[in-house]
Design a protein around this motif. Structure first.
Motif, PDB file in Angstrom:
ATOM      1  N   PHE A 146      17.596 -22.897  33.015  1.00 31.41           N
ATOM      2  CA  PHE A 146      16.971 -22.570  31.736  1.00 31.41           C
ATOM      3  C   PHE A 146      15.859 -23.556  31.376  1.00 31.41           C
ATOM      4  CE2 PHE A 146      16.649 -22.715  27.106  1.00 31.41           C
ATOM      5  CZ  PHE A 146      16.520 -21.368  26.799  1.00 31.41           C
ATOM      6  N   SER A 200      18.497 -13.454  32.452  1.00 27.05           N
ATOM      7  CA  SER A 200      19.138 -14.764  32.544  1.00 27.05           C
ATOM      8  C   SER A 200      18.543 -15.483  33.747  1.00 27.05           C
ATOM      9  CB  SER A 200      20.656 -14.647  32.659  1.00 27.05           C
ATOM     10  OG  SER A 200      21.007 -13.920  33.815  1.00 27.05           O
ATOM     11  N   SER A 234      20.718 -18.461  29.124  1.00 24.43           N
ATOM     12  CA  SER A 234      21.444 -19.099  30.208  1.00 24.43           C
ATOM     13  C   SER A 234      22.634 -19.838  29.640  1.00 24.43           C
ATOM     14  CB  SER A 234      20.529 -20.074  30.946  1.00 24.43           C
ATOM     15  OG  SER A 234      21.219 -20.657  32.034  1.00 24.43           O
ATOM     16  N   ARG A 235      23.724 -19.782  30.327  1.00 27.35           N
ATOM     17  CA  ARG A 235      24.896 -20.535  29.905  1.00 27.35           C
ATOM     18  C   ARG A 235      24.639 -22.005  30.192  1.00 27.35           C
ATOM     19  NH1 ARG A 235      28.384 -17.454  27.593  1.00 27.35           N
ATOM     20  NH2 ARG A 235      28.459 -15.320  28.244  1.00 27.35           N
ATOM     21  N   SER A 295      18.807 -19.210  36.328  1.00 27.23           N
ATOM     22  CA  SER A 295      19.730 -20.245  36.770  1.00 27.23           C
ATOM     23  C   SER A 295      19.392 -21.616  36.202  1.00 27.23           C
ATOM     24  CB  SER A 295      19.768 -20.303  38.302  1.00 27.23           C
ATOM     25  OG  SER A 295      18.473 -20.528  38.801  1.00 27.23           O
TER      26      SER A 295
END
Length: 137
Positions: free
Chosen positions: A92, A88, A133-134, A90
């Motif tokens: 994206f 993941s 990534s969220r 920070s």
């Protein structure tokens, strides 16, 4: 409680593969033991885990990469349901731009709820990778 210690990858070119992981993900090279004729490069992703890149030994008869275990197709759109390691990041969108600048073929998608963006691609040895990534809600 278990934690991830390291991931090992075989390669016919340990230097090339180590450079890929350093450039794309920010791994740092760390001291590795002297195994004599066996060439290894140990990497560390600070705060995460280590990766051991080991010179390929053709006598083991292991597949060259997960993509070659069942077919020689290197199509990243097949990776969401196949063998891969997920990282993941920070930012994206910035990471995705860096992959495109490096000319890396990718496949993008999101989870059904749209909260997680994903990009799938291969390292130089054919190992499947995902970066997720969220998204900002």
């Amino acid at each position: 409680m278990a934690t991830l210690g390291h991931i090992a990858r075989e390669s016919s070119d340990v230097t090339r593969l180590a450079q890929f992981y350093k450039e794309v993900f920010g791994f740092e090279e760390i001291e590795s033991p002297d195994f004599g004729d066996l060439k290894v490069v140990w990497l560390n992703l600070p705060g995460a885990f280590a990766m051991h890149i080991i010179q390929r030994n053709t006598s083991t008869n292991l597949p060259e990469g997960p993509f070659s275990a069942t077919s020689a197709v290197r199509d990243p759109s097949h990776l969401p349901m196949g063998h891969h390691i997920c990282f993941s990041v920070s930012n994206f969108d910035s990471f995705l731009r860096s992959l495109k600048e490096k000319g890396i073929e990718t496949f993008q998608k999101s989870l059904p709820d749209g909260k997680v963006k994903q990009v799938f691609f291969f390292d130089p040895d054919g190992n499947g990778l995902e970066v997720a990534s969220r998204s900002e809600s």
